[in-house]
Write a protein that holds these residues in place. Structure first.
Motif, PDB file in Angstrom:
ATOM      1  N   ALA A   1       0.507  -1.536  -0.140  1.00 34.21           N
ATOM      2  CA  ALA A   1       0.150  -0.066  -0.202  1.00 34.21           C
ATOM      3  C   ALA A   1       1.102   1.322   0.221  1.00 34.21           C
ATOM      4  CB  ALA A   1      -1.556  -0.097   0.884  1.00 34.21           C
ATOM      5  N   ARG A   2       1.898   1.178  -0.561  1.00 32.33           N
ATOM      6  CA  ARG A   2       2.830   2.709  -0.232  1.00 32.33           C
ATOM      7  C   ARG A   2       2.190   3.674  -1.130  1.00 32.33           C
ATOM      8  NH1 ARG A   2       8.076   0.478  -2.797  1.00 32.33           N
ATOM      9  NH2 ARG A   2       7.864  -0.822  -0.238  1.00 32.33           N
ATOM     10  N   GLY A   3       2.548   4.210  -0.171  1.00 33.82           N
ATOM     11  CA  GLY A   3       1.686   5.635  -0.576  1.00 33.82           C
ATOM     12  C   GLY A   3       0.017   5.321  -0.993  1.00 33.82           C
ATOM     13  N   PHE A   4      -0.205   4.777   0.080  1.00 35.84           N
ATOM     14  CA  PHE A   4      -1.653   4.998  -0.052  1.00 35.84           C
ATOM     15  C   PHE A   4      -2.653   6.213   0.487  1.00 35.84           C
ATOM     16  CE2 PHE A   4       0.081   3.342   4.125  1.00 35.84           C
ATOM     17  CZ  PHE A   4      -0.336   4.234   5.549  1.00 35.84           C
ATOM     18  N   ARG A   5      -2.288   7.091   1.095  1.00 38.71           N
ATOM     19  CA  ARG A   5      -2.631   8.332   1.432  1.00 38.71           C
ATOM     20  C   ARG A   5      -3.725   8.457   2.690  1.00 38.71           C
ATOM     21  NH1 ARG A   5      -2.613   9.019  -3.793  1.00 38.71           N
ATOM     22  NH2 ARG A   5      -4.935   8.911  -4.050  1.00 38.71           N
ATOM     23  N   THR A   6      -4.773   7.195   3.010  1.00 36.81           N
ATOM     24  CA  THR A   6      -5.691   7.581   3.562  1.00 36.81           C
ATOM     25  C   THR A   6      -5.289   6.126   4.514  1.00 36.81           C
ATOM     26  OG1 THR A   6      -7.151   6.387   2.360  1.00 36.81           O
ATOM     27  CG2 THR A   6      -7.104   8.408   2.095  1.00 36.81           C
ATOM     28  N   THR A   7      -6.168   6.020   5.294  1.00 35.62           N
ATOM     29  CA  THR A   7      -5.490   4.642   6.820  1.00 35.62           C
ATOM     30  C   THR A   7      -6.424   3.847   5.781  1.00 35.62           C
ATOM     31  OG1 THR A   7      -5.397   6.029   8.430  1.00 35.62           O
ATOM     32  CG2 THR A   7      -6.122   4.058   8.826  1.00 35.62           C
ATOM     33  N   CYS A   8      -7.907   4.184   5.267  1.00 31.39           N
ATOM     34  CA  CYS A   8      -9.334   3.249   4.544  1.00 31.39           C
ATOM     35  C   CYS A   8      -8.079   2.728   3.901  1.00 31.39           C
ATOM     36  CB  CYS A   8     -10.154   3.364   4.291  1.00 31.39           C
ATOM     37  SG  CYS A   8     -11.795   4.813   5.190  1.00 31.39           S
ATOM     38  N   ASN A   9      -7.065   2.931   2.768  1.00 32.95           N
ATOM     39  CA  ASN A   9      -6.878   2.508   1.753  1.00 32.95           C
ATOM     40  C   ASN A   9      -5.897   0.963   2.115  1.00 32.95           C
ATOM     41  OD1 ASN A   9      -8.009   3.992  -0.725  1.00 32.95           O
ATOM     42  ND2 ASN A   9      -6.010   5.280  -0.690  1.00 32.95           N
ATOM     43  N   LEU A  10      -5.049   1.528   3.234  1.00 33.52           N
ATOM     44  CA  LEU A  10      -3.512   0.222   4.099  1.00 33.52           C
ATOM     45  C   LEU A  10      -4.775  -0.560   4.169  1.00 33.52           C
ATOM     46  CD1 LEU A  10      -2.163  -0.298   5.412  1.00 33.52           C
ATOM     47  CD2 LEU A  10      -1.476   0.662   7.342  1.00 33.52           C
ATOM     48  N   ILE A  11      -6.002  -0.568   5.084  1.00 36.63           N
ATOM     49  CA  ILE A  11      -6.896  -1.293   6.033  1.00 36.63           C
ATOM     50  C   ILE A  11      -7.092  -2.392   4.251  1.00 36.63           C
ATOM     51  CG2 ILE A  11      -9.001  -1.920   6.589  1.00 36.63           C
ATOM     52  CD1 ILE A  11      -8.751   0.607   8.521  1.00 36.63           C
ATOM     53  N   THR A  12      -7.973  -1.572   3.282  1.00 33.37           N
ATOM     54  CA  THR A  12      -7.923  -2.267   1.854  1.00 33.37           C
ATOM     55  C   THR A  12      -6.822  -3.263   1.438  1.00 33.37           C
ATOM     56  OG1 THR A  12      -9.870  -1.132   1.142  1.00 33.37           O
ATOM     57  CG2 THR A  12      -8.865  -1.767  -0.360  1.00 33.37           C
ATOM     58  N   VAL A  13      -6.215  -2.696   1.522  1.00 29.07           N
ATOM     59  CA  VAL A  13      -5.073  -3.955   1.131  1.00 29.07           C
ATOM     60  C   VAL A  13      -4.830  -4.831   2.170  1.00 29.07           C
ATOM     61  CG1 VAL A  13      -2.509  -4.013   0.846  1.00 29.07           C
ATOM     62  CG2 VAL A  13      -3.812  -1.890  -0.189  1.00 29.07           C
ATOM     63  N   CYS A  14      -4.399  -4.397   3.687  1.00 31.23           N
ATOM     64  CA  CYS A  14      -4.229  -5.955   4.628  1.00 31.23           C
ATOM     65  C   CYS A  14      -6.107  -6.829   4.429  1.00 31.23           C
ATOM     66  CB  CYS A  14      -4.798  -5.339   6.155  1.00 31.23           C
ATOM     67  SG  CYS A  14      -3.097  -4.357   6.591  1.00 31.23           S
ATOM     68  N   ASP A  15      -7.269  -6.490   4.157  1.00 33.24           N
ATOM     69  CA  ASP A  15      -8.305  -7.641   3.251  1.00 33.24           C
ATOM     70  C   ASP A  15      -7.011  -7.874   2.364  1.00 33.24           C
ATOM     71  OD1 ASP A  15      -9.432  -7.104   5.196  1.00 33.24           O
ATOM     72  OD2 ASP A  15     -10.770  -5.304   4.439  1.00 33.24           O
ATOM     73  N   LEU A  16      -7.170  -7.259   1.061  1.00 37.75           N
ATOM     74  CA  LEU A  16      -6.378  -8.014   0.065  1.00 37.75           C
ATOM     75  C   LEU A  16      -5.311  -8.989   0.420  1.00 37.75           C
ATOM     76  CD1 LEU A  16      -6.419  -8.265  -3.179  1.00 37.75           C
ATOM     77  CD2 LEU A  16      -4.699  -7.118  -2.732  1.00 37.75           C
ATOM     78  N   ILE A  17      -4.231  -8.919   1.777  1.00 38.87           N
ATOM     79  CA  ILE A  17      -3.833  -9.444   1.619  1.00 38.87           C
ATOM     80  C   ILE A  17      -3.660 -10.884   2.462  1.00 38.87           C
ATOM     81  CG2 ILE A  17      -0.802  -9.893   2.628  1.00 38.87           C
ATOM     82  CD1 ILE A  17      -1.728  -8.559  -0.449  1.00 38.87           C
ATOM     83  N   GLY A  18      -4.399 -10.101   3.890  1.00 38.03           N
ATOM     84  CA  GLY A  18      -4.626 -10.600   4.685  1.00 38.03           C
ATOM     85  C   GLY A  18      -6.076 -12.310   4.629  1.00 38.03           C
ATOM     86  N   GLY A  19      -6.958 -12.121   4.397  1.00 37.42           N
ATOM     87  CA  GLY A  19      -8.405 -11.708   4.321  1.00 37.42           C
ATOM     88  C   GLY A  19      -8.614 -13.521   3.992  1.00 37.42           C
ATOM     89  N   LYS A  20      -7.126 -13.252   3.056  1.00 35.29           N
ATOM     90  CA  LYS A  20      -7.679 -14.937   2.328  1.00 35.29           C
ATOM     91  C   LYS A  20      -8.815 -15.302   2.086  1.00 35.29           C
ATOM     92  CE  LYS A  20      -4.079 -17.586   5.310  1.00 35.29           C
ATOM     93  NZ  LYS A  20      -3.966 -18.670   6.608  1.00 35.29           N
ATOM     94  N   PHE A  21      -9.226 -14.531   1.124  1.00 35.54           N
ATOM     95  CA  PHE A  21     -10.881 -14.575   1.062  1.00 35.54           C
ATOM     96  C   PHE A  21     -10.767 -15.207  -0.962  1.00 35.54           C
ATOM     97  CE2 PHE A  21     -10.744 -10.135   0.949  1.00 35.54           C
ATOM     98  CZ  PHE A  21     -11.561 -10.147   2.673  1.00 35.54           C
ATOM     99  N   THR A  22     -11.795 -15.595  -1.158  1.00 39.40           N
ATOM    100  CA  THR A  22     -11.349 -17.044  -1.918  1.00 39.40           C
ATOM    101  C   THR A  22     -13.180 -17.079  -3.466  1.00 39.40           C
ATOM    102  OG1 THR A  22     -14.152 -18.082  -0.717  1.00 39.40           O
ATOM    103  CG2 THR A  22     -11.792 -18.741  -0.339  1.00 39.40           C
ATOM    104  N   ARG A  23     -13.257 -15.200  -3.310  1.00 38.90           N
ATOM    105  CA  ARG A  23     -14.241 -14.697  -4.024  1.00 38.90           C
ATOM    106  C   ARG A  23     -13.641 -12.933  -4.961  1.00 38.90           C
ATOM    107  NH1 ARG A  23     -16.822 -16.688   0.252  1.00 38.90           N
ATOM    108  NH2 ARG A  23     -19.129 -18.269  -0.140  1.00 38.90           N
ATOM    109  N   LEU A  24     -12.932 -13.616  -5.123  1.00 38.41           N
ATOM    110  CA  LEU A  24     -11.601 -12.188  -5.233  1.00 38.41           C
ATOM    111  C   LEU A  24     -11.930 -12.647  -7.163  1.00 38.41           C
ATOM    112  CD1 LEU A  24      -9.609 -11.409  -3.115  1.00 38.41           C
ATOM    113  CD2 LEU A  24     -11.199 -10.168  -3.779  1.00 38.41           C
ATOM    114  N   PRO A  25     -12.137 -11.570  -7.733  1.00 43.02           N
ATOM    115  CA  PRO A  25     -11.441 -12.293  -9.272  1.00 43.02           C
ATOM    116  C   PRO A  25     -10.561 -12.531  -9.692  1.00 43.02           C
ATOM    117  CG  PRO A  25     -12.500  -9.873  -9.598  1.00 43.02           C
ATOM    118  CD  PRO A  25     -11.979 -10.034  -7.457  1.00 43.02           C
ATOM    119  N   ALA A  26     -10.310 -13.749 -10.249  1.00 43.20           N
ATOM    120  CA  ALA A  26      -9.495 -14.680 -11.056  1.00 43.20           C
ATOM    121  C   ALA A  26      -8.511 -13.841 -11.515  1.00 43.20           C
ATOM    122  CB  ALA A  26      -9.775 -16.288 -11.330  1.00 43.20           C
TER     123      ALA A  26
END
Length: 353
Positions: A316-341
């Motif tokens: 998230a380098r250069g994320f500017r807002t905390t919400c953006n950082l949280i989004t990338v935390c979810d992307l990396i750590g959430g282990k979501f199975t329903r993201l686009p392949a």
């Protein structure tokens, strides 16, 4: 030319009534543009109520960026029909099969963005694809949010609660992880007991039950202790090793200061224990190896890191807002199975399968 149009109609994954009607190639600009049309007699389903066979009311010109064709940027252009639904009574724009509503990118392009952002910093992804940071963040917000909304937390029984700074000297973020699956459940700004309450509410929204949480591993923060006792009433509290060692580091350093009187090799080694390993010089690595064989207490603290969240910060380098950082935390750590392949993922099956 008709064969060429048919070829690119297939390449774009289009089916009736949609087809490629024209192709414009600009070698100097490294750009290829596709005009997509539909048959004049076509009828469409109402996007609001689903009523089939609605006539076209009018059209609106739209453009979407698509996956690169080799090194060339590619764009899809279409006059998108609007239908006046006889059942619904309103005029609505039809959804096109290659892009989600309100997006300026094809779904395959957005799938590539998601795939790249799981491995690269957002700013680097934006530069590679030739778009701005903001469109990348909007894509991440949409798909990460949609994938997270479908997550099931009903089996959560043990959680870890930790905090990290969004930037040095900036607001803290509290992260909640499921210990058994090692996945991120929830992240939010703050580090008071109210953040535990917000995580408990989020757990409910995803099918979980706060009263079913049996264990909570936290740091020694009074706010977290109070938050767990109030919002996760059945959870047994344990203190995670990282923060226990962190608190003990001062004591260990005092031990080192005492030991140095009888162990001259410990002189001028304080930062050997405190620095990140990747910043060590060859001399410091040699010292660390030698000192670790002496079974000093200081060696234990150096080994413990919160690696997953640090990886998210790097993405998230250069994320500017905390919400953006949280989004990338979810992307990396959430282990979501329903993201686009990935649009370039293999469809081959292994020989064992």
């Amino acid at each position: 030319m008709a064969q060429e149009h048919a070829l690119f109609t297939a390449a774009l994954g289009l089916s009736a009534p949609w087809e490629v009607s024209d192709i414009r190639f600009d070698a100097e600009a490294k750009r290829i543009d596709f005009d997509v049309t539909f048959a004049s007699s076509s009828r469409f389903a109402c996007p609001a109520c689903g009523a089939e066979g609605q006539p076209v009311h009018d059209t609106r010109e739209r453009t979407w960026q698509h996956l690169h064709f080799f090194e060339h940027q590619a764009y899809i252009h279409a006059a998108v029909p609007r239908v006046h639904c006889q059942a619904f009574g309103k005029t609505k724009q039809v959804e096109v099969p290659w892009a989600r509503p309100e997006s300026g990118f094809s779904e395959l392009f957005e799938a590539l963005v998601i795939t790249l952002c799981q491995q690269m910093p957002v700013r680097q992804v934006a530069a590679y694809l030739g778009i701005g940071d903001d469109p990348v963040w909007r894509i991440l917000d949409h798909y990460v949010g949609a994938a997270r909304a479908q997550e099931d937390f009903s089996g959560v029984r043990a959680v870890g609660i930790d905090e990290t700074a969004s930037r040095r000297g900036q607001n803290d973020i509290t992260v909640f992880q499921e210990l058994e699956e090692r996945r991120l459940l929830f992240a939010c700004e703050g580090r008071d007991q109210a953040t535990v309450g917000r995580s408990a509410e989020d757990l409910r929204e995803h099918g979980g039950e706060p009263a079913s949480v049996e264990a909570a591993c936290i740091d020694m923060s009074k706010a977290y202790i109070a938050g767990v006792q109030r919002h996760l009433p059945q959870a047994a509290i344990t203190f995670d090793a990282f923060h226990v060692v962190q608190l003990a580091n001062n004591a260990v350093d005092q031990v080192r200061r005492t030991e140095v009187r009888t162990e001259p090799e410990l002189k001028r080694t304080r930062w050997v224990w405190l620095k990140d390993a990747w910043r060590h010089s060859l001399q410091q690595l040699t010292e660390l190896h030698h000192l670790s064989r002496m079974r000093l207490k200081t060696a234990r603290a150096w080994r413990l890191k919160n690696a997953q969240i640090q990886a998210a910060k790097a993405r998230a380098r250069g994320f500017r807002t905390t919400c953006n950082l949280i989004t990338v935390c979810d992307l990396i750590g959430g282990k979501f199975t329903r993201l686009p392949a990935s649009p370039y993922g293999t469809t081959c099956k292994s020989a064992a399968a």
